[in-house]
Enzyme design. Sequence first.
Site, PDB file in Angstrom:
ATOM      1  N   HIS A  95     -13.415  -8.087  -4.959  1.00 29.33           N
ATOM      2  CA  HIS A  95     -13.281  -7.373  -6.124  1.00 29.33           C
ATOM      3  C   HIS A  95     -14.344  -7.833  -6.961  1.00 29.33           C
ATOM      4  CE1 HIS A  95      -9.523  -7.887  -3.868  1.00 29.33           C
ATOM      5  NE2 HIS A  95      -8.828  -6.797  -4.817  1.00 29.33           N
ATOM      6  N   GLU A 101       0.953  -1.007   0.060  1.00 23.18           N
ATOM      7  CA  GLU A 101      -0.065  -0.059  -0.038  1.00 23.18           C
ATOM      8  C   GLU A 101       0.795   1.227   0.036  1.00 23.18           C
ATOM      9  OE1 GLU A 101      -2.997  -0.016  -0.553  1.00 23.18           O
ATOM     10  OE2 GLU A 101      -3.081  -2.348  -0.509  1.00 23.18           O
TER      11      GLU A 101
END
Length: 666
Positions: free
Chosen positions: A512, A382
Amino acid sequence: MRSISSSVHAFLIIVALLESTDTTSVELPGSSDLESKARSLLDDLSKQSSEKCTESVFASWAYYTNITDENKEKMLELNLEFSKWEKGAWKQVMEWKDRWPQLKNDTLKREFKLLSILGTSALDEADLEKFNHINVDMTSIYSKAKICDFKDKTKCDLKLEPEIKKLLTKSRNVDELNYVWTEWRDQTGKKMRELYKQFVKLSNKAAKLNGFDNMGDMWIMPYESDTFRQDVDDLWTQLKPLYRQIHAYVRRKLREVYSKDVISKRGPIPANLMGNMWAQSWSEVSDLMVPYPKKSFPDIDAELKAQGYTTLQMFELSDEYFKSLNLTEMPEPFWKHSMIERPDDRDVVCHASAWDFCNGVDFRIKQCTSLTMKDLITVHHEMGHIQYYLQYKHLPAVFRAGANPGFHEAVGDTLALSVSTPKHLHKIGLLKELHKDKEVDINYLMKMALDKIVFLPFSVLMDRWRWDVFSGKNHEDNWNCAWWKLRYELQGIKPPHQARTENDFDPGAKYHIPANVPYVRYFISFVLQFQFHKALCGLADQYDPQDPSKPLHQCDIYQSTTAGNAFADLLKLGSSKHWSVALKALTGEDKIDASAIKEYFKPLEEWLIEDNTKHGEFIGWEKDGDYCIGEKTDDDPSPSGGQSLLFSSWYILVLIFTLCFQSLVR
C-alpha cells in the site's frame, strides 16, 4: 482492492465513482430552472466520463492481470487521455462555483461539492506524466519482486504469493525467517526509496494546487470530520489495553518456542516471527497460541483440501451466503472474467482486489486464491466490495462509493464475522463436530483476535507515518527510523536481528506504500464491522445482550433476510449521504464507536488478564536496543523512473469514498 498504484488506484476509483454507463439521475422534485441546468450538466459529464472510464479500466485490468510493457503503455496512454478530459470537466464544474451554493436541492449541492476538487490532474502535464511514471514503477518493483531460496541460492524465483507467504507460516527456523524478511525488503522498499522522495514532492504539489497544505490533509477529507485524527487516536486508546494483553501472552508463547535469547521477557517482539511479512496479523502462527490445545480449533485448511474444494467453489460458497440474505447474486460477467487463481504463464499483480468497470454490468475480482480459511475470508471481503457496487450502481456516478472509505472495507468483513464462526462452519460441513463450552470459545476468540485486534495498531501507523511524511514532520533523512519508532511505540515490534538504517526503506515493503493506497480506512472498517455485526445480529435474532446463550461472538446471520434487507438499505445509499446518516440508519448510532468490538472480545480480555497475571507477564514493552540507526550512505539503489497511472482528477473522490475499483486486501 488496493492493487494499483496510487495513480492507478485513484484512477480506478474515480473511474468507478465518476463514470458509469448507468447515469440515471436521482429524482429532484420541484427543481428550479437553475437546478435543471445543473442536473443536465452533471448528467452530461457523467455520461461522457462513462465511456472513457470503461476503456481505461479495461486497459488497467489488462496490465494488472498481465504485466507487460505493451499493456503498461496502453494503460498509461488511456489514463493520461482521461486526465486531460477531467481537467476540462473540472473547469465546467468550477464555472458553477458561485451558483451551486445557491441551489436548494441538497443532493445537487453535495454532487458539486464532491466534484469541485481536482486531484493530481491539477499538476501540469509534465509533472503529471512524471507522477504517473514513478507510481507505476514503484508498484512494478513490488509486484515483480522475487528472492532466492535460503537453502539454495541458485533458486531465485520465490514470489510473495504463494512461496514466501507459505514459508513464513510454516518455518520455525529463525535464521531462515531473518533471511526471508530482510531479502524481501532489499528487493522491494530499498529499490524505491529515491522514487518515493520524488513521489512525495509531486503529491504535495498536487495537494496545494487543490487548496490543501499537503496530501495527508487531502486524504482525510473523505471522512468529512474536522476531528478525524483525534477520533482515530481516541478509538485506538479504547482498544489498546486489549492489544497489550494479547502482546504479552503472544510474547510468552513465542519465548517458549524460540527461547529468551530470541525474545526477551519485557521487550518488543521480532517482526519476522509472526507468520506474516509485515507482522500486521498474527493468525498465521495461531497454532502456537492456542489457550487450550486439547480443544484446539480444527484445521479448516486441511478440511478444504480433504473435501476437494476448488477456488471456484470458495467463491460460489461466498455468493450463496450473500444470496441467503436476499442480497444480489454475482452477475454472469463476474464468473466469466474474474481472475481467481494465479496464472502460470505471466506476471500479474496478485494483491486481491475488486473491480467496477463503470458500466453497471461488469464487476470482477482479481485474486491469487489458495485453499485456506484465510483466503476464504478474503473472498468474502472482496465480494463484499462487489456487493456494494451492485447495490449503489443506480446512483449518479459521483455517489457510487462507500459512505466513507472505511464503509467499503467493512462490508465483506462484516459477513465474514458470521462465516468464520464454528456454528456456520459446522452448518456448511467444514467443521464436523460442534463443541460448546468456555474453552472452545476462548480458543476461537484468540484466533480471531490474532487477526482483528492485532491488526489495529498497524492500520493506524501506516497512515500516521505518511501523514508526517507529507507534512514534513518526518524529514526524508529520517523516514526509516521514524517508521521503526512507530512500530515500536504502537505495535511493540522490532526488526528481527539487527538495527535498520536509512539505507533501507522498510515502509516500501508493504504494497500500500508504493501503490499509494490510504490505509487508515482499514482501522475504521475494523471498528465499523463490529458495529454493523451487532446491529445485524440483533435483527437476525442471533444476539441478545441479556441472554447468555446468544453472545455476540457466536452470532451467524446466515439466511436472515431481515438482516440482509437492512444491510442492503445502507449499501444502496452509496455516498449520497454523510456517513453518519448511513450508520444511524442501520445501527441507531451516528458515531463510529469501539464498544461493539470490545463487547465481542470481552470474554477473551478477561481470560488474558487472569492468565497473564498468573504467569507474571509484563504488560507492555521496554526498549532493549537500537532498532534503527539514522545514517545514510551514497550507495543506495536509485532506480530509473517508471510509469504509473494517472491519479484521477477528482482524486478526492477516490479517497473520499473507498476504492471502487480496487478494494485492496489489507
